[in-house]
Design a protein around this motif. Structure first.
Motif, mmCIF file in Angstrom:
data_model
loop_
_atom_site.group_PDB
_atom_site.id
_atom_site.type_symbol
_atom_site.label_atom_id
_atom_site.label_comp_id
_atom_site.label_asym_id
_atom_site.label_seq_id
_atom_site.Cartn_x
_atom_site.Cartn_y
_atom_site.Cartn_z
ATOM 1 N N GLY A 178 0.836 -1.195 0.000
ATOM 2 C CA GLY A 178 0.000 0.000 0.000
ATOM 3 C C GLY A 178 0.869 1.241 0.000
ATOM 4 N N PHE A 179 0.253 2.405 0.204
ATOM 5 C CA PHE A 179 1.002 3.650 0.056
ATOM 6 C C PHE A 179 0.195 4.812 0.607
ATOM 7 C CE2 PHE A 179 -1.043 2.142 -3.855
ATOM 8 C CZ PHE A 179 -2.073 3.071 -3.979
ATOM 9 N N ASN A 180 0.891 5.931 0.765
ATOM 10 C CA ASN A 180 0.256 7.232 0.889
ATOM 11 C C ASN A 180 0.922 8.112 -0.160
ATOM 12 O OD1 ASN A 180 2.748 7.981 2.040
ATOM 13 N ND2 ASN A 180 1.984 7.579 4.119
ATOM 14 N N MET A 181 0.782 9.401 -0.061
ATOM 15 C CA MET A 181 1.356 10.263 -1.107
ATOM 16 C C MET A 181 2.877 10.272 -1.082
ATOM 17 S SD MET A 181 -1.089 11.388 -2.983
ATOM 18 C CE MET A 181 -0.324 12.737 -3.891
ATOM 19 N N GLU A 182 3.471 9.924 0.066
ATOM 20 C CA GLU A 182 4.931 10.009 0.195
ATOM 21 C C GLU A 182 5.644 8.666 0.118
ATOM 22 O OE1 GLU A 182 2.918 13.325 1.413
ATOM 23 O OE2 GLU A 182 2.863 11.490 2.635
ATOM 24 N N ASN A 183 5.014 7.605 0.613
ATOM 25 C CA ASN A 183 5.720 6.340 0.791
ATOM 26 C C ASN A 183 4.979 5.151 0.184
ATOM 27 O OD1 ASN A 183 7.828 7.422 2.515
ATOM 28 N ND2 ASN A 183 6.275 7.549 4.128
ATOM 29 N N PHE A 184 5.757 4.173 -0.238
ATOM 30 C CA PHE A 184 5.252 2.856 -0.615
ATOM 31 C C PHE A 184 5.557 1.915 0.548
ATOM 32 C CE2 PHE A 184 4.173 -0.694 -3.265
ATOM 33 C CZ PHE A 184 5.052 -1.701 -2.943
ATOM 34 N N TYR A 185 4.587 1.077 0.937
ATOM 35 C CA TYR A 185 4.768 0.163 2.056
ATOM 36 C C TYR A 185 4.548 -1.271 1.583
ATOM 37 C CZ TYR A 185 4.052 4.395 4.844
ATOM 38 O OH TYR A 185 4.140 5.661 5.373
ATOM 39 N N ILE A 186 5.325 -2.172 2.139
ATOM 40 C CA ILE A 186 5.125 -3.593 1.839
ATOM 41 C C ILE A 186 5.400 -4.413 3.084
ATOM 42 C CG2 ILE A 186 7.480 -4.053 1.006
ATOM 43 C CD1 ILE A 186 6.071 -5.790 -1.237
ATOM 44 N N ARG A 187 4.616 -5.455 3.238
ATOM 45 C CA ARG A 187 4.732 -6.352 4.398
ATOM 46 C C ARG A 187 4.828 -7.778 3.878
ATOM 47 N NH1 ARG A 187 -0.327 -7.480 8.598
ATOM 48 N NH2 ARG A 187 0.072 -9.728 8.828
ATOM 49 N N PHE A 188 5.862 -8.502 4.309
ATOM 50 C CA PHE A 188 6.035 -9.897 3.939
ATOM 51 C C PHE A 188 5.627 -10.788 5.113
ATOM 52 C CE2 PHE A 188 9.122 -7.636 1.349
ATOM 53 C CZ PHE A 188 9.005 -8.232 0.108
ATOM 54 N N ASP A 189 4.667 -11.688 4.890
ATOM 55 C CA ASP A 189 4.348 -12.727 5.866
ATOM 56 C C ASP A 189 5.136 -13.967 5.480
ATOM 57 O OD1 ASP A 189 0.851 -12.086 6.752
ATOM 58 O OD2 ASP A 189 2.642 -10.853 6.853
ATOM 59 N N LEU A 190 5.984 -14.445 6.369
ATOM 60 C CA LEU A 190 6.950 -15.479 6.031
ATOM 61 C C LEU A 190 6.597 -16.814 6.663
ATOM 62 C CD1 LEU A 190 10.201 -13.393 6.663
ATOM 63 C CD2 LEU A 190 8.821 -13.497 4.590
ATOM 64 N N ASN A 191 7.042 -17.878 6.005
ATOM 65 C CA ASN A 191 7.005 -19.203 6.619
ATOM 66 C C ASN A 191 8.248 -19.320 7.499
ATOM 67 O OD1 ASN A 191 4.627 -20.264 5.423
ATOM 68 N ND2 ASN A 191 5.718 -20.527 3.503
ATOM 69 N N ASN A 192 8.112 -18.888 8.743
ATOM 70 C CA ASN A 192 9.285 -18.725 9.601
ATOM 71 C C ASN A 192 10.012 -20.032 9.883
ATOM 72 O OD1 ASN A 192 9.321 -15.848 10.059
ATOM 73 N ND2 ASN A 192 7.423 -16.122 11.193
ATOM 74 N N ALA A 193 9.291 -21.150 9.816
ATOM 75 C CA ALA A 193 9.952 -22.435 10.037
ATOM 76 C C ALA A 193 10.988 -22.717 8.951
ATOM 77 C CB ALA A 193 8.916 -23.555 10.066
ATOM 78 N N ILE A 194 10.708 -22.227 7.738
ATOM 79 C CA ILE A 194 11.650 -22.394 6.634
ATOM 80 C C ILE A 194 12.764 -21.365 6.714
ATOM 81 C CG2 ILE A 194 11.896 -22.324 4.114
ATOM 82 C CD1 ILE A 194 8.987 -23.210 3.935
ATOM 83 N N VAL A 195 12.387 -20.137 7.060
ATOM 84 C CA VAL A 195 13.324 -19.015 7.037
ATOM 85 C C VAL A 195 14.379 -19.119 8.125
ATOM 86 C CG1 VAL A 195 13.495 -16.519 7.382
ATOM 87 C CG2 VAL A 195 11.681 -17.457 5.965
ATOM 88 N N SER A 196 14.009 -19.642 9.302
ATOM 89 C CA SER A 196 14.861 -19.532 10.487
ATOM 90 C C SER A 196 16.265 -20.085 10.283
ATOM 91 C CB SER A 196 14.185 -20.234 11.672
ATOM 92 O OG SER A 196 13.936 -21.600 11.360
ATOM 93 N N ASN A 197 16.392 -21.183 9.526
ATOM 94 C CA ASN A 197 17.708 -21.817 9.371
ATOM 95 C C ASN A 197 18.581 -21.175 8.300
ATOM 96 O OD1 ASN A 197 17.151 -23.765 11.352
ATOM 97 N ND2 ASN A 197 16.086 -25.057 9.869
ATOM 98 N N ILE A 198 17.990 -20.367 7.447
ATOM 99 C CA ILE A 198 18.766 -19.792 6.335
ATOM 100 C C ILE A 198 18.649 -18.273 6.294
ATOM 101 C CG2 ILE A 198 18.663 -21.844 4.877
ATOM 102 C CD1 ILE A 198 16.280 -20.614 3.415
ATOM 103 N N LEU A 199 18.261 -17.684 7.434
ATOM 104 C CA LEU A 199 17.944 -16.266 7.467
ATOM 105 C C LEU A 199 19.082 -15.400 6.956
ATOM 106 C CD1 LEU A 199 15.469 -14.671 8.395
ATOM 107 C CD2 LEU A 199 16.620 -14.278 10.564
ATOM 108 N N ASP A 200 20.307 -15.691 7.394
ATOM 109 C CA ASP A 200 21.419 -14.807 7.025
ATOM 110 C C ASP A 200 21.894 -15.027 5.591
ATOM 111 O OD1 ASP A 200 24.083 -16.655 8.775
ATOM 112 O OD2 ASP A 200 22.469 -17.305 7.447
#
Length: 729
Positions: free
Chosen positions: A600-622
């Protein structure tokens, strides 16, 4: 040195695309995949005599290939390819403009200047009214070139190297002639005729093993009993119970007989459709002489292992103990991490890096095999659908991989039957929990409203047929009875339900729904009766909506607090939304890093939110970076690199090849990843009207995931009218 054994099983199949009303093929995928995948997947082995592989062929595919080879198959795409461009009417032109770009854009359109030019001339708007207007802009020579390029882009690089006609057409590139079209189609049909013989030759030479699938690719456990789905999903809502193991037996018996007709002997192995297994289905396979079947390793760990001789179960075959002391069957299990790497990850990588990664994974798995004396690793996936996402149709990757494997004495590629003869299974399974290769359950094919509606229509039609035959015994054994049952068996194929529900979607959803319902209608027509009224009502509720129609557009401006937590419902209330689902369309990825994103956005900024499968992400985050890739009106890439402990290692924007850091306070990750991007960082032109973007996940700087998969998200330039909606929310 202990040797590791590696089996590749490439599964090739297509459903029956023939319209039962006029016997015209509604979709061209059998013909096009013949030139892109079916022949060259075997022919590549001519360069690598040490490599042995397994190829599974579905009879439903082979039967259609035979019809094309004999020149009796007709499809509308083929007819409109051959139709003289000067004779095309407006409906023909709209059909061509709508459908003759059904190729992967990045790998099959963009690399070819003339094809790309034609695509840009048409534009991305695929609405038929818009195409009707655009048709007037296309000259006769444009249509000839488009007729050629749609078909030519489906030829594997193998043919460019080994066939003068194909090589010359690629070199020519444009200004094709009507004669060029005729020659190109003749070449397609010639290749269709060569596919089965090439497999037979390679099997007779000992380089491949050809296994088989139940005839029309049904989900066997569900044919035996739809209640078998409850073994893996006890709370699944089910349709009216369907219990017809005799139908499962028909599909297996006829597949075995058809295979024997083509190859001169019975098959030893079977990849049950979608790796779908149950004890009852496996017993029918064993009773028909099948020696081994395969499924995913997730099914193994849900099943009851009876004996295990100090071996890691991930690296050995099992003996499946069925009813009766003499009824046994070997079963092997797919390594889904390795298989999915080829199916969904490596297409975005440099071929050499992908080969290195695959080999390193093999070495790591070999080290994990422990006491297994002959560890077996099984890579099983579609042998057709993934390659269109690879540069050069996967030729660079597959050639590089086979070359490395040929030179490595610690790894031996094997035909599955050969391996089982050398190393008979020592371990046994007493109860195989019913499941498939996708999440070890059947949710793709049953349980959702559309899936259950399809099962109920199948069940109702089958009951009608049985009742009618009981009341009309004179029809028993006639061609009428045979034709009616044939339509039931085709409707039992898995592909129809693949596209029902919200699991998958494609440009052809309407057509798959149409073909399924008309197969059932045909049963009534065979018997001289009017079809049930509910067969005239589409089951697919989103009516063939494209993947990007899963996008919900923003309805008002948003101003979220960027802190990486979920506890702010109203912050994202007016945002757009995209549920990622699964990569591709005809393929299914077991799990992805991103489950959804909001924007989404307003006149100044674009915003984005990622919902993650944290069980997958946790081991390879870095190792990961999360990217917003803007494609219009400017090209820019915004990247967030995460570190362990929910830290933001780096937050940058790249425009015009220049990389700049962004303020760290504008990105945060705890439960979710949130980003705020000032529009001024994108250097947008003053007169732009819309912005297009897609998101991607890089692992070690190589793309492993992208969504939307086919085309970008597009939203209109922020304006005060949208801002005013905030006051009415």
């Amino acid at each position: 040195m202990k040797k590791t054994y590696l089996s590749f099983l490439w599964h090739q199949h297509q459903p029956i695309y023939k319209n039962p009303i006029d016997n015209v093929y509604e979709l061209p995928w059998v013909r096009l995949h013949a030139t892109k995948d079916y022949y060259d997947m075997v022919a590549i082995l001519d360069n690598f005599p040490k490599i042995k592989i397994n190829i599974n062929l579905a009879p439903s595919l082979l039967a259609q290939l035979e019809e094309y080879a004999k020149g009796i198959a007709k499809d509308r795409f083929l007819d409109l390819t051959l139709k003289n461009a000067s004779d095309l009417n407006i409906d023909d032109k709209v059909f061509i403009l709508k459908n003759f770009f059904m190729s992967n854009f990045d790998t099959m359109i963009a690399p070819y200047a003339r094809y790309l030019q034609l695509f840009e001339k048409r534009g991305r708007n695929n609405d038929e009214d818009a195409l009707r207007e655009k048709a007037g802009l296309f000259l006769q020579r444009d249509f000839i070139d488009l007729q050629i390029w749609f078909n030519l882009s489906w030829f594997d690089p193998y043919w460019r190297q080994n066939d003068d006609l194909i090589n010359n057409l690629y070199k020519k590139g444009e200004n094709f002639t009507e004669e060029d079209k005729v020659k190109l189609v003749q070449k397609q049909l010639e290749i269709c005729a060569k596919v089965i013989d090439k497999h037979k030759q390679a099997q007779d030479n000992g380089q491949i093993e050809v296994s088989v699938t139940p005839f029309y690719h049904p989900i066997l456990p569900l044919l035996c009993d739809t209640n078998s789905a409850l073994e893996s999903s006890p709370s699944m809502p089910l349709p009216e119970r369907f219990v017809h193991p005799e139908d499962a037996r028909w599909h297996i018996e006829n597949a075995v007989n058809y295979y024997e007709k083509l190859f001169g002997h019975k098959p030893k192995g079977m990849w049950p459709s979608e790796g779908s297994v149950s004890n009852e289905a496996a017993a029918i396979a064993a009773q028909n002489g099948i020696k081994w079947i395969a499924t995913d390793e997730a099914v193994l760990y849900r099943s009851k292992i009876q004996t295990l001789n100090n071996e890691n179960p991930s690296f050995c075959p099992f003996d499946l103990v069925l009813d009766g002391a003499d009824l046994r069957l070997n079963i092997i299990f797919r390594n889904h991490s390795l298989s999915d790497s080829i199916g969904f990850v490596y297409s975005k990588w440099n071929a050499r890096d992908a080969v290195n990664d695959f080999m390193n994974k093999i070495y790591a798995l070999s080290a994990m095999s422990g006491d297994n004396q002959a560890p077996l690793i099984n890579v099983i996936l579609d042998g057709e659908n993934c390659w269109e996402y690879y540069k050069n149709d996967g030729w660079d990757f597959l050639s590089g991989l086979y070359e490395r494997l040929s030179a490595d004495d610690s790894i031996e590629t094997v035909r599955i039957s050969d391996y089982l003869e050398r190393f008979p299974a020592k371990n046994t399974i007493s109860k195989l929990t019913a499941g498939s290769w996708i999440n070890a359950d059947f949710w793709i094919w049953i349980g959702q409203n559309e899936d259950n509606a399809a099962w109920n229509r199948l069940n109702e039609t089958r009951k009608f047929l049985v009742d009618f035959l009981d009341k009309n015994p004179s029809l028993k054994g006639t061609q009428t009875e045979k034709e009616a049952w044939q339509n039931i068996y085709i409707a039992e194929g898995s592909d129809w339900n693949w596209w029902y529900g919200n699991d998958h979607s494609s440009d052809n959803d309407i057509m798959f729904d149409f073909l399924f319902r008309h197969r059932l209608m045909k049963v009534y027509h065979c018997l001289g009766k009017s079809p049930a009224e509910n067969l005239y009502t589409p089951i697919k509720q989103n009516k063939g909506v494209k993947q990007n129609n899963r996008i919900k557009q923003p309805v008002s401006f948003i101003n979220p607090k960027i802190d990486g937590t979920k506890r702010k419902f109203f912050d994202w209330k007016g945002a757009g939304f995209y549920e990622t689902g699964h990569s591709g369309g005809s393929m299914h990825q077991v799990a992805s890093v991103i489950s959804a994103f909001y924007f989404g956005f307003n006149m100044e900024n674009f915003y984005i939110r990622f919902d993650l499968n944290n069980a997958i992400v946790s081991n390879i985050l870095d190792e990961l970076s999360f990217n917003i890739n803007f494609t219009a009106p400017v090209k820019a890439k915004v990247s967030v690199f995460l570190g362990q402990g929910a830290t933001i290692k780096n937050f940058i924007v790249n425009t015009d090849g220049i990389e700049r850091p962004l303020e760290a306070k504008n990105a945060a990750y705890k439960e979710i990843l949130e980003i705020a991007l000032p529009f001024c960082e994108l250097n947008l032109p003053k007169d732009y009207n819309e912005i297009a973007f897609f998101v991607s996940i890089d692992k070690s700087l190589m793309e492993m995931e992208r969504c939307p998969h086919q085309s970008p998200v597009v939203f209109l330039r922020p304006n005060k009218a949208l801002a005013a909606r905030n006051w009415s929310v």
